[in-house]
Scaffold this motif. Structure first.
Motif, mmCIF file in Angstrom:
data_model
loop_
_atom_site.group_PDB
_atom_site.id
_atom_site.type_symbol
_atom_site.label_atom_id
_atom_site.label_comp_id
_atom_site.label_asym_id
_atom_site.label_seq_id
_atom_site.Cartn_x
_atom_site.Cartn_y
_atom_site.Cartn_z
ATOM 1 N N ASN A 46 0.823 -1.212 0.000
ATOM 2 C CA ASN A 46 0.000 0.000 0.000
ATOM 3 C C ASN A 46 0.862 1.269 0.000
ATOM 4 N N GLN A 47 2.153 1.102 0.345
ATOM 5 C CA GLN A 47 3.062 2.249 0.381
ATOM 6 C C GLN A 47 3.728 2.515 -0.966
ATOM 7 N N LEU A 48 3.404 1.705 -1.962
ATOM 8 C CA LEU A 48 4.094 1.799 -3.245
ATOM 9 C C LEU A 48 3.965 3.189 -3.868
ATOM 10 N N ASN A 49 2.786 3.761 -3.814
ATOM 11 C CA ASN A 49 2.560 5.074 -4.424
ATOM 12 C C ASN A 49 3.439 6.144 -3.795
ATOM 13 N N SER A 50 3.473 6.182 -2.472
ATOM 14 C CA SER A 50 4.250 7.228 -1.794
ATOM 15 C C SER A 50 5.746 7.054 -2.015
ATOM 16 N N VAL A 51 6.233 5.811 -2.062
ATOM 17 C CA VAL A 51 7.668 5.556 -2.253
ATOM 18 C C VAL A 51 8.097 5.955 -3.663
ATOM 19 N N LEU A 52 7.325 5.528 -4.686
ATOM 20 C CA LEU A 52 7.711 5.822 -6.067
ATOM 21 C C LEU A 52 7.488 7.292 -6.420
ATOM 22 N N ALA A 53 6.490 7.898 -5.783
ATOM 23 C CA ALA A 53 6.224 9.311 -6.074
ATOM 24 C C ALA A 53 7.438 10.178 -5.757
ATOM 25 N N LYS A 54 8.142 9.858 -4.683
ATOM 26 C CA LYS A 54 9.349 10.622 -4.310
ATOM 27 C C LYS A 54 10.378 10.579 -5.431
ATOM 28 N N LEU A 55 10.510 9.409 -6.066
ATOM 29 C CA LEU A 55 11.495 9.247 -7.143
ATOM 30 C C LEU A 55 11.159 10.148 -8.324
ATOM 31 N N PHE A 56 9.887 10.230 -8.668
ATOM 32 C CA PHE A 56 9.476 11.034 -9.818
ATOM 33 C C PHE A 56 9.514 12.531 -9.507
ATOM 34 N N GLU A 57 9.183 12.880 -8.226
ATOM 35 C CA GLU A 57 9.219 14.293 -7.828
ATOM 36 C C GLU A 57 10.616 14.880 -7.966
ATOM 37 N N GLN A 58 11.645 14.019 -7.784
ATOM 38 C CA GLN A 58 13.033 14.496 -7.846
ATOM 39 C C GLN A 58 13.369 15.089 -9.208
ATOM 40 N N TYR A 59 12.702 14.585 -10.269
ATOM 41 C CA TYR A 59 13.055 14.994 -11.633
ATOM 42 C C TYR A 59 12.062 15.996 -12.244
ATOM 43 N N GLU A 60 11.078 16.451 -11.448
ATOM 44 C CA GLU A 60 10.083 17.369 -11.998
ATOM 45 C C GLU A 60 10.706 18.654 -12.533
ATOM 46 N N GLU A 61 11.769 19.118 -11.844
ATOM 47 C CA GLU A 61 12.371 20.402 -12.225
ATOM 48 C C GLU A 61 13.401 20.249 -13.345
#
Length: 819
Positions: A110-125
């Motif tokens: 159930n934590q998969l979304n929050s864990v992977l979201a951090k990875l994608f947020e790193q490259y938003e900029e």
């Protein structure tokens, strides 16, 4: 009977079923694919038309290309991280943290979304390099999860990314290929196929690596036809195969038993695409030669490999040894071993097992045991394959005590039997008619938390076929399908042999037709199974047509092909043809394999040709080959039929000294010999010995003892044996009843003879010409013509199904006997 063979013997091309990953629904069990329109079996009514249609074409050699190059080996063997915690040079610090979170035992999906979201947020900029970096991160995480055997989580990561709007920018075929390979390694091929199916429908661009991963997954799971279907679809989609793709498909061709010309055609096509063989290709080609015993082709590929600048390795030598082993060529195998050692490669357990197999297959069991001893002297411990090969060799030779000795040694050494061992034991007990012991072995497989494999089921089919138990053959086949096994080529080949052995030729040919309809390509074993079926019916003309087709390039004949040809000539009473083929064998035109010389003993004995039988037996011994139990039984049979008791005892003494285990056939031949002699009571003593050894007598055993007593007027004892036979579950046949009818008629006991006829009709056994000949001849011999005529007049009442032609034949016989 020739019209029954109105079936094509080969499909024009390899079957190309629709790949299962394009189906709407998917099943875990493999289904029989239907043939595409262009691969439907031909309906040509005669074999010679088929021969003309498939005109011979010279096979193209694999053109050697001298290419010296180094190539990075694919797989974990070259992975510097092997055995260490997972690292990936392209994973960022955050990417490594994400992976660590995912592999943590306490991680909740159930934590998969929050864990992977951090990875994608790193490259938003970082918009310019976002896609490239994210793709590398996702690939690294998926590979890491694969390393830690967390395929479900890896699939979860893939699906999470796939659910994003920018998924097409992040996901690429490399990630798809890794996921599919991961699922394939875990035998979750249906899941992998469904994944590719959904991606294909959604318009995702799939490249050769994704397709090759699914082909490999199917091939590794033994689902070869589906692998071929994916290969075909890949090419239709415009994906050019790579060297790895071709290597996998070549391996699939070998496993499917494709004709050699089709294998070399694929290599030619590969080269025309600008893809050249590597060492793995050559090793695969050598392995492809195993199934058809293509030792000459394997040696040719081996030479080409060296000419192309590639050095043979352990895999090469072991594959070549295995080909020679399966081709029954121990001398060539020894030469390969010598070259292997000179090249600096230490023979492994695999090497020794191949060499032991070569000797065991050729019946050279002393040499095989000597090799085992040498192997142990080098510090190499025999494994389950060593022991099982030796057990099978002794079983085939009829040396049951030695076979069980190997089995006991195996267990004493702490070597656990595998399914192949149990299959060998099932075959041994089944072939000896010890069905209780056979089923105990079958139950033991389940008791050890194992399950029967396809070979187990095929072995049971073969055993019941060998013992002419047609209902059991059909029952086992139904049970096999109920257990979830899909019939493949070996099963179809076994069924063809089993039904033909039971005398059900139509059923055998129906199985062959079903095999073609299922998209299974016939191979050398299929040809040999069909030839063996024809041999049992003495259909020598049809057999010769098939041999012509094989020689025309459809499939290279081997020693078993010529064995069937010898049998068909013997059963068809074509003695001159049989002698001509024998001369080709003795002169070396056809290589005199041990199995061919043994067959010559069998067919000459069957035809009651004493001098020729002895000549074949002497040739076998002169060449240093050991006879097997079947060969020795043939010698006992011909000597027994001729009342040559001293010669029979010589063979029996040899069997005893060499520790051969007499089979039911041995005992039946001895019963026959005594039943025709003054010591006829010995027949029953031998029957008692058979029962005491736990062997189940057959109809021949009981008929022989009944004949012994009837021939000597001991009708009470004959009736006792008859009741014993029926109590044991064996149904009397026309020979049983005719023995009683003939004996009663010869003793002028016509009322009793007619009672027997009435009894046999009541119990569903149809009288034949010999039945009524005995009664009519008995009357005529005593000059009781009127009674013979009365018998004939009343015959319609006794046998309502008797034909008018038969009544006319008997009437003419009475006139002829009286004149």
């Amino acid at each position: 009977m020739a019209e029954r063979l109105a079936l094509p013997l080969l499909l024009p091309n390899p079957p190309s079923p629709k790949p299962s990953f394009l189906n709407q629904t998917h099943h875990h069990q493999q289904q029989n694919p239907s043939l595409p329109p262009n691969s439907q079996p031909s309906s040509a009514p005669i074999l010679q038309d088929l021969v003309l249609r498939h005109s011979a074409k010279p096979e193209k050699p694999i053109d050697p290309q001298v290419r010296t190059r180094t190539r990075t080996r694919i797989g974990r063997s070259g992975d510097l991280n092997r055995g260490k915690p997972w690292t990936h040079k392209r994973l960022s610090t955050l990417g490594q943290q994400v992976l660590n979170s995912l592999i943590d035992p306490s991680f909740d999906s159930n934590q998969l979304n929050s864990v992977l979201a951090k990875l994608f947020e790193q490259y938003e900029e970082i918009s310019d390099a976002k896609t490239e970096f994210l793709t590398a991160e996702v690939l690294g995480v998926v590979k890491g999860l694969g390393f830690y055997k967390k395929s479900d989580l890896a699939l979860g990561v893939f699906n999470w990314v796939k659910g994003r709007q920018d998924c097409e920018l992040v996901l690429n075929s490399s990630i798809v290929a890794v996921i599919i390979s991961m699922l394939g390694r875990e035998r979750r091929v249906s899941v992998a196929a469904n994944l590719l199916n959904s991606l294909h429908k959604e318009g995702f661009s799939l490249d050769v690596y994704a397709y090759t991963s699914l082909i490999t997954a199917y091939a590794s799971s033994g689902r070869y036809r589906e692998a071929m279907g994916v290969f075909q679809k890949m090419e239709e989609e415009g994906c050019k195969p790579t060297l790895i793709t071709y290597n996998v498909i070549l391996n699939v061709y070998g496993k499917m038993g494709m004709p050699w010309r089709k294998i070399t055609a694929l290599v030619d096509r590969m080269k025309s695409d600008g893809v050249f063989p590597d060492a793995y290709t050559y090793n695969t080609l050598i392995s492809c030669c195993r199934r058809g015993s293509l030792h000459e082709e394997a040696a040719f590929v081996f030479d080409q490999m060296k000419s192309a600048g590639f050095s043979p390795d352990n895999v090469t030598y072991n594959a070549l040894l295995d080909v020679y082993g399966k081709s029954r060529r121990p001398k060539e195998a020894v030469e390969v071993l010598k070259e292997m050692e000179l090249s600096g490669f230490a023979p492994s357990i695999v090497t020794h097992n191949s060499l032991i197999s070569a000797y065991a297959r050729d019946g050279l069991l002393e040499e095989a045991m000597s090799l085992k001893t040498q192997m142990e002297g080098k510090g190499i411990k025999p494994d389950v394959f060593t022991y099982t090969t030796l057990l099978s060799g002794f079983e085939k030779a009829g040396k049951d005590e030695s076979a069980m000795g190997v089995f006991e040694e195996m267990r004493s050494a702490g070597c656990r039997p595998n399914i192949c061992t149990f299959n060998a034991l099932i075959k041994m007990y089944g072939n000896r008619g010890k069905f209780t012991e056979m089923m105990k072995v079958f139950d033991e497989i389940k008791a050890l938390n194992g399950s029967p494999d396809i070979v187990t089921w095929n072995t049971l089919l073969a055993v019941f076929g060998q013992n002419c138990m047609v209902s059991e053959v059909s029952g086992v086949f139904k049970e096999m399908k109920r257990a979830g096994f899909v019939p493949e080529r070996d099963t179809f080949n076994t069924l063809i042999s089993a039904y033909s052995r039971c005398g059900s030729f139509d059923q055998a040919m129906a199985v062959y037709k079903r095999m073609l309809e299922a998209g299974v390509t016939p191979d050398l074993s299929t040809y040999n199974a069909v030839l063996a079926a024809l041999a049992r019916g003495g259909l020598w003309k049809e057999s010769e047509k098939i041999l012509v087709e094989m020689k025309d390039g459809r499939c290279k004949p081997n020693e078993l092909t010529y064995c069937s040809l010898l049998h068909v000539y013997a059963n068809g009473r074509q003695i001159d043809r049989m002698h001509a083929l024998a001369e080709e064998i003795y002169s070396g035109i056809i290589e005199p394999h041990a199995v061919l010389l043994k067959t010559l003993v069998l067919v000459n004995s069957k035809c009651d040709l004493l001098a020729e039988t002895e000549h074949a037996f002497l040739e076998l011994r002169k060449k240093g080959f050991s006879p097997d139990i079947t060969t020795l039984n043939a010698m006992v049979s011909i000597y027994g039929r001729r009342q040559m008791v001293s010669k029979t005892n010589e063979i029996l003494n040899f069997m005893n000294e060499s520790r051969y285990t007499p089979s039911l056939t041995t005992y039946n031949s001895l019963m026959y010999m005594y039943s025709r002699s003054e010591n006829f009571e010995e027949s029953e003593k031998i029957l008692r010995e058979v029962l005491a050894k736990g062997i189940k007598p057959d109809i021949i055993s009981y008929n022989t003892v009944i004949y012994a007593y009837c021939r000597n007027g001991r009708m009470k004892e004959a009736s006792r044996i008859f009741l014993e036979m029926t109590d044991s579950g064996i149904v009397p046949d026309v020979i049983t009843y005719n023995t009683f009818v003939a004996s009663y008629a010869a003793d002028s006991m016509f009322e009793e003879a007619i009672d027997v006829v009435r009894y046999m009709i009541k119990h569903g056994c149809k009288p034949n010409q010999n039945t009524y000949n005995s009664v009519v001849d008995g009357y005529c011999k005593l000059n009781r013509r009127d009674e013979a005529s009365i018998f004939l007049t009343n015959l319609q009442k006794l046998d309502p199904h008797i034909s008018k032609d038969e009544e006319i034949r008997l009437s003419e016989r009475i006139v002829e006997k009286w004149s």
